[in-house]
Design a protein around this motif. Sequence first.
Motif, PDB file in Angstrom:
ATOM      1  N   ALA A 117       3.801  -8.174 -23.209  1.00 14.65           N
ATOM      2  CA  ALA A 117       2.264  -8.627 -23.882  1.00 14.65           C
ATOM      3  C   ALA A 117       2.192  -7.711 -24.779  1.00 14.65           C
ATOM      4  N   GLU A 118       2.298  -6.198 -24.863  1.00 12.70           N
ATOM      5  CA  GLU A 118       1.921  -5.469 -25.805  1.00 12.70           C
ATOM      6  C   GLU A 118       2.774  -6.046 -27.155  1.00 12.70           C
ATOM      7  N   LYS A 119       4.035  -6.238 -26.839  1.00 14.36           N
ATOM      8  CA  LYS A 119       4.993  -6.779 -27.849  1.00 14.36           C
ATOM      9  C   LYS A 119       4.929  -8.153 -28.269  1.00 14.36           C
ATOM     10  N   ARG A 120       3.960  -8.867 -27.763  1.00 14.79           N
ATOM     11  CA  ARG A 120       3.776 -10.160 -28.025  1.00 14.79           C
ATOM     12  C   ARG A 120       4.755 -11.147 -27.841  1.00 14.79           C
ATOM     13  N   ILE A 121       5.500 -10.936 -26.662  1.00 12.09           N
ATOM     14  CA  ILE A 121       6.538 -11.821 -26.443  1.00 12.09           C
ATOM     15  C   ILE A 121       6.196 -12.844 -25.425  1.00 12.09           C
ATOM     16  N   GLU A 122       6.139 -14.178 -25.855  1.00  7.58           N
ATOM     17  CA  GLU A 122       5.747 -14.963 -24.943  1.00  7.58           C
ATOM     18  C   GLU A 122       6.382 -14.999 -23.564  1.00  7.58           C
ATOM     19  N   VAL A 123       6.105 -15.293 -22.435  1.00  3.77           N
ATOM     20  CA  VAL A 123       6.672 -15.358 -21.258  1.00  3.77           C
ATOM     21  C   VAL A 123       6.013 -16.337 -20.358  1.00  3.77           C
ATOM     22  N   LYS A 124       6.900 -16.874 -19.642  1.00  8.74           N
ATOM     23  CA  LYS A 124       6.461 -17.722 -18.411  1.00  8.74           C
ATOM     24  C   LYS A 124       6.740 -16.918 -16.808  1.00  8.74           C
ATOM     25  N   LEU A 125       5.505 -16.724 -16.357  1.00 12.63           N
ATOM     26  CA  LEU A 125       5.634 -16.153 -15.101  1.00 12.63           C
ATOM     27  C   LEU A 125       5.944 -17.059 -13.898  1.00 12.63           C
ATOM     28  N   ASN A 140      19.700 -12.028  -9.150  1.00  8.62           N
ATOM     29  CA  ASN A 140      19.741 -10.669  -8.766  1.00  8.62           C
ATOM     30  C   ASN A 140      20.383 -10.329  -7.372  1.00  8.62           C
ATOM     31  N   PRO A 141      21.508  -9.832  -7.190  1.00  6.18           N
ATOM     32  CA  PRO A 141      21.925  -9.503  -5.922  1.00  6.18           C
ATOM     33  C   PRO A 141      21.127  -8.715  -4.987  1.00  6.18           C
ATOM     34  N   ALA A 142      20.573  -7.671  -5.844  1.00  8.56           N
ATOM     35  CA  ALA A 142      19.733  -6.738  -5.106  1.00  8.56           C
ATOM     36  C   ALA A 142      18.598  -7.078  -4.394  1.00  8.56           C
ATOM     37  N   GLY A 143      18.332  -8.301  -4.712  1.00 15.13           N
ATOM     38  CA  GLY A 143      17.211  -8.785  -4.122  1.00 15.13           C
ATOM     39  C   GLY A 143      15.637  -8.229  -4.472  1.00 15.13           C
ATOM     40  N   LYS A 144      15.651  -7.955  -5.619  1.00 11.70           N
ATOM     41  CA  LYS A 144      14.343  -7.326  -6.109  1.00 11.70           C
ATOM     42  C   LYS A 144      13.849  -7.911  -7.155  1.00 11.70           C
ATOM     43  N   VAL A 145      12.569  -7.757  -7.455  1.00 13.96           N
ATOM     44  CA  VAL A 145      11.871  -8.188  -8.871  1.00 13.96           C
ATOM     45  C   VAL A 145      11.405  -7.062  -9.598  1.00 13.96           C
ATOM     46  N   PRO A 146      11.187  -6.771 -10.771  1.00 18.02           N
ATOM     47  CA  PRO A 146      11.276  -8.155 -11.746  1.00 18.02           C
ATOM     48  C   PRO A 146      12.679  -8.643 -12.046  1.00 18.02           C
ATOM     49  N   VAL A 147      12.976  -9.710 -12.345  1.00 17.41           N
ATOM     50  CA  VAL A 147      14.019 -10.478 -13.134  1.00 17.41           C
ATOM     51  C   VAL A 147      13.511 -11.123 -14.398  1.00 17.41           C
ATOM     52  N   LEU A 148      13.924 -10.799 -15.484  1.00 14.86           N
ATOM     53  CA  LEU A 148      13.637 -11.275 -16.446  1.00 14.86           C
ATOM     54  C   LEU A 148      14.898 -12.128 -17.275  1.00 14.86           C
ATOM     55  N   ARG A 149      14.322 -13.357 -17.595  1.00 14.49           N
ATOM     56  CA  ARG A 149      15.434 -14.131 -18.272  1.00 14.49           C
ATOM     57  C   ARG A 149      14.878 -14.205 -19.825  1.00 14.49           C
ATOM     58  N   ILE A 150      15.825 -13.858 -20.665  1.00 15.34           N
ATOM     59  CA  ILE A 150      15.529 -13.613 -22.303  1.00 15.34           C
ATOM     60  C   ILE A 150      16.749 -13.438 -22.831  1.00 15.34           C
ATOM     61  N   ASP A 151      16.809 -14.152 -24.021  1.00 17.66           N
ATOM     62  CA  ASP A 151      17.896 -14.011 -25.022  1.00 17.66           C
ATOM     63  C   ASP A 151      19.085 -14.633 -24.437  1.00 17.66           C
ATOM     64  N   GLY A 152      19.077 -15.517 -23.421  1.00 17.64           N
ATOM     65  CA  GLY A 152      20.257 -15.946 -22.592  1.00 17.64           C
ATOM     66  C   GLY A 152      20.750 -14.946 -21.748  1.00 17.64           C
ATOM     67  N   CYS A 178      12.349  -2.577 -19.703  1.00 20.49           N
ATOM     68  CA  CYS A 178      11.563  -2.094 -20.792  1.00 20.49           C
ATOM     69  C   CYS A 178      12.410  -1.191 -21.767  1.00 20.49           C
ATOM     70  N   GLU A 179      13.261  -0.475 -21.463  1.00 20.79           N
ATOM     71  CA  GLU A 179      13.927   0.220 -22.670  1.00 20.79           C
ATOM     72  C   GLU A 179      14.710  -0.907 -23.531  1.00 20.79           C
ATOM     73  N   TYR A 180      15.453  -1.990 -22.679  1.00 23.96           N
ATOM     74  CA  TYR A 180      15.916  -3.193 -23.573  1.00 23.96           C
ATOM     75  C   TYR A 180      15.112  -3.736 -24.671  1.00 23.96           C
ATOM     76  N   LEU A 181      13.669  -4.027 -23.905  1.00 26.50           N
ATOM     77  CA  LEU A 181      12.806  -4.501 -24.983  1.00 26.50           C
ATOM     78  C   LEU A 181      12.368  -3.755 -25.989  1.00 26.50           C
ATOM     79  N   ILE A 212      15.522  -3.889 -28.615  1.00 25.54           N
ATOM     80  CA  ILE A 212      15.624  -5.089 -29.470  1.00 25.54           C
ATOM     81  C   ILE A 212      14.348  -5.856 -30.121  1.00 25.54           C
ATOM     82  N   TYR A 213      13.081  -5.343 -29.461  1.00 26.21           N
ATOM     83  CA  TYR A 213      11.815  -5.630 -30.237  1.00 26.21           C
ATOM     84  C   TYR A 213      11.012  -4.382 -30.311  1.00 26.21           C
ATOM     85  N   PRO A 214      11.470  -3.560 -31.184  1.00 27.67           N
ATOM     86  CA  PRO A 214      10.978  -2.358 -31.484  1.00 27.67           C
ATOM     87  C   PRO A 214       9.480  -1.985 -31.908  1.00 27.67           C
TER      88      PRO A 214
END
Length: 221
Positions: free
Chosen positions: A21-29, A45-57, A67-70, A73-75
């Motif tokens: 949200a801070e980076k203004r990336i639109e996301v569907k929850l 996610n074989p680890a069975g944990k959330v969150p899982v983010l689908r972004i940029d394919g 968060c570090e990926y974001l 990619i979106y500095p």
Amino acid sequence: MAQLYHFPLSPFCRKVRLSLAEKRIEVKLEEERYWEQDPEFLRRNPAGKVPVLRIDGKLLTESAAICEYLEEIYPEPSLMPRDPEGRYEVRRLVSWFDDKFHSEVTSKLLYERVNKKVMGRGFPDSGNVKAGARAIKYHLDYMAWLLDQRRWLAGDVMTLADFAAAAHLSALDYISDVDWNRSEVVKDWYAKIKSRPAFRSILADQIPGFPQPPHYADLDF
């Protein structure tokens, strides 16, 4: 549009939601009952944990790594300092809240009071609840000590460290487990971060069977 598979009161999911949200990336929850170990979710996610983010394919897991990926990619706007010492301090505090605070407080209060009921795993363990109620005082005092020296937790600008802390505290605040009267400086910090546009979806969360306390979404709490 990005998709985030999440559970509303998960602090790890909330940290990612705040970053998006801070980076203004639109996301569907997409709410995920991860404890049911649905095969389709386990394929994500074989680890069975959330969150899982689908972004940029891509499918991304583990909140800190997401968060570090974001950030890379979106500095802008930046949530990490540019200097090595500043980045270290942010990472140290993110780890503090996601590891130590989570183990000593979140898992003892939120998971006992809410997650057990939602997951059908029995009643809260009163010993754990008491331990969490004791431990949170120490962590609030540590935050107050940091904020007496800095404008934000990791320095003079808001960073991912603030979002990590706010993610845990906001989830606990949903069940009225934060004594905001313990420290005026911590309360003022939370009021600042709670007032950001990025926080709006967090304040709109509604958990069936657990109504929001009156102060939860109040910016003048």
